[in-house]
Design an enzyme around this catalytic site. Structure first.
Site, PDB file in Angstrom:
ATOM      1  N   ASP A  29     -16.793  -7.594  37.813  1.00 41.36           N
ATOM      2  CA  ASP A  29     -16.478  -6.804  37.028  1.00 41.36           C
ATOM      3  C   ASP A  29     -17.633  -7.257  35.164  1.00 41.36           C
ATOM      4  O   ASP A  29     -17.275  -8.428  35.048  1.00 41.36           O
ATOM      5  CB  ASP A  29     -15.690  -6.240  36.362  1.00 41.36           C
ATOM      6  CG  ASP A  29     -14.224  -6.522  35.859  1.00 41.36           C
ATOM      7  OD1 ASP A  29     -14.390  -7.604  36.127  1.00 41.36           O
ATOM      8  OD2 ASP A  29     -13.567  -5.766  34.529  1.00 41.36           O
ATOM      9  N   GLU A  47     -11.215  -7.288  35.592  1.00 41.54           N
ATOM     10  CA  GLU A  47     -10.629  -8.290  35.266  1.00 41.54           C
ATOM     11  C   GLU A  47     -11.390  -7.953  33.295  1.00 41.54           C
ATOM     12  O   GLU A  47     -10.695  -8.905  32.093  1.00 41.54           O
ATOM     13  CB  GLU A  47     -11.272  -9.841  34.627  1.00 41.54           C
ATOM     14  CG  GLU A  47     -10.834 -11.624  34.917  1.00 41.54           C
ATOM     15  CD  GLU A  47     -11.815 -11.773  33.115  1.00 41.54           C
ATOM     16  OE1 GLU A  47     -11.371 -12.894  32.597  1.00 41.54           O
ATOM     17  OE2 GLU A  47     -12.663 -11.005  32.855  1.00 41.54           O
TER      18      GLU A  47
END
Length: 415
Positions: free
Chosen positions: A85, A180
């Site tokens: 991400d 994350e």
């Protein structure tokens, strides 16, 4: 070892950067955005194409894969991990990676927005990369080097190991995580399925950096309950929760205990979101310090500010709630010094001086360390994170690929 190897890391990175994988801190789903799986599915396909047959994407968005051992020694299973991400702080839609060949050391003007200039004077590390090939975005988005550089490096290292069986190594697990950037990266990792003994996140910055210490982190929320009344008849009745939370924020120190006034090992209390109405308003904070014991001190300080402000509003109520986010990985890594020492050895073998550093933040590795997988953080080359100024050196990424391969070799040799 790498003299005749044709690196794939730069082409992989440019391909991955164009896939929008931004996570969403306001989403309660997991992963927080389904589009993160678009990259994860591609990674599984590419791992299968390398001959890594067990590569899989689970329903939570995790990619698990194994580079099989090719040695008769009993070697601890190591894991390399990166997150797919990108940060919610800047757009990750329609990223256009641009390569600036043989960087001349001058300011980089990004073509799609003339106001976005990566100034060498403001980025001393960039200035030191004169002669390297630098990848940036085009000026409208972040680049996504955090952490698609790490993803690409692990993928290229896997490609190298699968095509160079003469390099002896134990079983190597690959883990790619979602979310994350919103603090949920390893929330649903199946540690039994992962089956690794030690790990490394590829999510660091400048060439040679090796991080075995990070902030301990809590989140905090102040909820203020006021008293609503019709504005036309509110005298001596209305108590605005909005004004109370504003006073609490205003009462925070102006010259200390904040991200903008601290550095090195100094901690902070940072308001990140205010929401609410006259009747009820909330402030979300993040609380950070390298000393875990200091978190409680910061939280008590915040509580005293809230209580002092509330003394002026006897009809209002307030509550402070805290939640543990992650802890300093050094507490775990100090019990396994070989994990960091082997990484430093691999970096040296790659011809780079290891730079022991601390992270003013956290990584998946911090939480993994406390989940039973001691896990320091290794450089990727990613710089100026979460912004339109983000950049990465192709040569730095190649050195990271070398470090991964050499680290697998070190573990085999030491077994």
């Amino acid at each position: 070892m790498f003299t005749n190897y044709k690196y794939t890391v730069d082409e992989r990175f440019k391909r991955y950067a164009q896939i929008d994988t931004q996570s969403d801190p306001l989403s309660s789903s997991f992963p927080t955005t389904e589009k993160q799986k678009d990259l994860s599915r591609l990674l599984v396909q590419e791992l299968h194409a390398m001959g890594i047959t067990d590569a899989e994407l689970d329903p939570h968005g995790y990619v698990y894969a194994t580079i099989p051992a090719n040695t008769d020694k009993k070697v601890p299973v190591i894991c390399f991990c990166s997150h797919v991400d990108t940060s919610p702080d800047s757009s990750g839609t329609n990223v256009k990676p641009l390569v600036h060949l043989n960087y001349d050391g001058k300011d980089i003007h990004l073509p799609d927005d003339a106001t976005v200039i990566i100034r060498a004077s403001e980025h001393p590390y960039l200035a030191s990369k004169k002669g390297d090939d630098i990848i940036t975005a085009s000026g409208l988005t972040l680049l996504g080097a955090d952490d698609k550089a790490g993803v690409a490096e692990i993928m290229d290292a896997a490609n190298f190991l699968m095509t160079h069986p003469e390099i002896k190594h134990g079983a190597i697990r690959i883990l790619f995580t979602p979310d994350e950037e919103v603090g949920r990266g390893v929330e649903k990792v199946d540690m039994k399925k992962l089956g690794a003994d030690f790990g490394y996140t590829m999510d660091g910055g400048e060439l040679g950096s090796l991080e075995d210490e990070n902030f301990s982190a809590d989140s905090a929320k102040i909820v203020i309950s006021g008293v609503s009344a019709h504005p036309g008849a509110a005298k001596d009745k209305l108590i605005s929760a909005i004004k109370i939370v504003s006073e609490i924020v205003d009462a925070l120190p102006k010259d200390s205990l904040s991200p903008e006034t601290t550095e090195d090992r100094e901690g902070f209390v940072h308001p990140v979101r205010i929401s609410g109405t006259v009747e009820q308003a909330e402030i979300d904070f993040i609380i950070r310090d390298f000393e875990t014991s200091a978190l409680e001190m910061h939280e008590n300080f915040l509580r005293r500010i809230m209580e002092k402000v509330l003394e002026r509003y006897p009809g209002a109520k307030g509550v402070l709630r805290t939640h543990e986010q992650y802890r300093n990985m050094k507490e775990v890594l100090d019990q396994h010094p070989e994990v960091t020492a082997y990484a430093a050895e691999a970096i040296r073998r790659a011809g780079v001086q290891p730079l022991k550093m601390s992270i003013r933040g956290g990584t998946d590795g911090a939480r993994l360390s406390f989940m039973g997988l001691p896990c320091p953080n290794i450089f990727t080359g990613e710089m100026a994170l979460h912004s339109k100024h983000e950049y990465v050196s192709i040569q730095d990424m190649q050195k990271a690929v070398q470090t991964i391969v050499l680290l697998a070799q070190v573990w085999e040799e030491k077994a």
